[in-house]
Motif scaffolding. Structure first.
Motif, PDB file in Angstrom:
ATOM      1  N   HIS A 106       0.536   3.946   0.444  1.00 46.97           N
ATOM      2  CA  HIS A 106       0.141   5.336   1.610  1.00 46.97           C
ATOM      3  C   HIS A 106       0.275   5.147   2.499  1.00 46.97           C
ATOM      4  O   HIS A 106      -0.057   6.177   3.550  1.00 46.97           O
ATOM      5  CB  HIS A 106      -1.719   5.485   1.460  1.00 46.97           C
ATOM      6  CG  HIS A 106      -2.264   5.591  -0.541  1.00 46.97           C
ATOM      7  ND1 HIS A 106      -2.361   6.801  -0.443  1.00 46.97           N
ATOM      8  CD2 HIS A 106      -2.525   4.468  -0.879  1.00 46.97           C
ATOM      9  CE1 HIS A 106      -2.773   6.977  -1.973  1.00 46.97           C
ATOM     10  NE2 HIS A 106      -3.045   5.403  -1.741  1.00 46.97           N
ATOM     11  N   GLN A 107       0.856   3.905   3.071  1.00 46.46           N
ATOM     12  CA  GLN A 107       1.181   3.373   4.005  1.00 46.46           C
ATOM     13  C   GLN A 107       2.374   2.212   4.019  1.00 46.46           C
ATOM     14  O   GLN A 107       3.120   2.351   5.029  1.00 46.46           O
ATOM     15  CB  GLN A 107       0.485   2.099   4.810  1.00 46.46           C
ATOM     16  CG  GLN A 107      -0.962   3.157   5.309  1.00 46.46           C
ATOM     17  CD  GLN A 107      -2.115   2.420   6.210  1.00 46.46           C
ATOM     18  OE1 GLN A 107      -2.238   1.472   6.631  1.00 46.46           O
ATOM     19  NE2 GLN A 107      -3.168   3.139   5.985  1.00 46.46           N
TER      20      GLN A 107
ATOM     21  N   ASP B 188       0.828  -1.066   0.363  1.00 48.18           N
ATOM     22  CA  ASP B 188      -0.260   0.070   0.028  1.00 48.18           C
ATOM     23  C   ASP B 188       0.679   1.487  -0.190  1.00 48.18           C
ATOM     24  O   ASP B 188       1.491   1.658   0.710  1.00 48.18           O
ATOM     25  CB  ASP B 188      -0.552  -0.350   1.263  1.00 48.18           C
ATOM     26  CG  ASP B 188      -1.411   1.468   1.367  1.00 48.18           C
ATOM     27  OD1 ASP B 188      -1.874   1.482   0.167  1.00 48.18           O
ATOM     28  OD2 ASP B 188      -2.354   1.145   2.163  1.00 48.18           O
TER      29      ASP B 188
END
Length: 193
Positions: free
Chosen positions: A148-149, A146
């Motif tokens: 975003h993380q 991911d």
């Protein structure tokens, strides 16, 4: 008729019809009255308009002052939030520090006592994190990457599908759904040919 230089004698004067003159005078008087009335109407309208302008100007000044007060209060609130925003988190960390200092103050401790003390301190720290919405991001092997993380450090060939986490190098953290630090991971590039 009398001679041009002779004085007029009202008794000798022929009677004049003045009804036409009265009608003309009445028309002029009515026009003058209408003009005077119109001037009074315009003066009244002007006075009312000036009162409205003064009232609107006063309302504008009050609204402007209110907006300025709201802006100033908002700026003060933002400054206080920046200054004291970490206060709750700091209060949660104080017991953790106290526990660490207490552990270091004990000169003769067994390894088992140290381990127990560190576990208690870690529980205190985890409690502080939970109260302040601080959560760890620790993807397991095989989880989907991911962006975003997670932060990919490298890609490596592996038996896992492309784009899967192969190894966690460092945990990441979020606070109230916002990433503080992304998790550092190695990502699968798929099976090598």
């Amino acid at each position: 008729m009398s001679a041009p230089n002779e004085p007029l004698d009202p008794k000798n004067e022929p009677s004049l019809d003045t009804s036409e003159q009265l009608e003309v005078n009445d028309g002029q008087d009515q026009a003058q009255d209408a003009d005077a009335q119109a001037q009074e109407d315009w003066a009244t309208l002007l006075s009312e308009a000036q009162e409205k302008v003064a009232r609107y100007h006063d309302e504008l000044l009050r609204a402007k002052a209110e907006v300025e007060n709201i802006r100033r209060r908002a700026a003060d609130d933002v400054a206080k939030a920046r200054k004291f925003g970490t206060e709750s988190f700091a209060e949660s960390l104080i017991p953790v520090r106290d526990s660490l200092e207490a552990a270091l103050a004990q000169p003769d401790q067994s390894a088992e006592a140290w381990k127990d003390g560190v576990e208690v301190t870690l529980r205190q720290l985890n409690g502080a994190f939970e109260r302040n919405l601080l959560k760890e991001v620790a993807p397991a092997e095989g989880d989907a990457f991911d962006p975003h993380q997670h932060q990919a450090i490298s890609t490596v060939p592996s038996s896992l599908p492309e784009g899967s986490v192969v190894q966690l190098l460092q945990k990441g953290y979020t606070i109230a759904e916002r990433v503080l630090r992304p998790a550092l991971v190695m990502v699968s590039s798929g099976q090598s040919a």
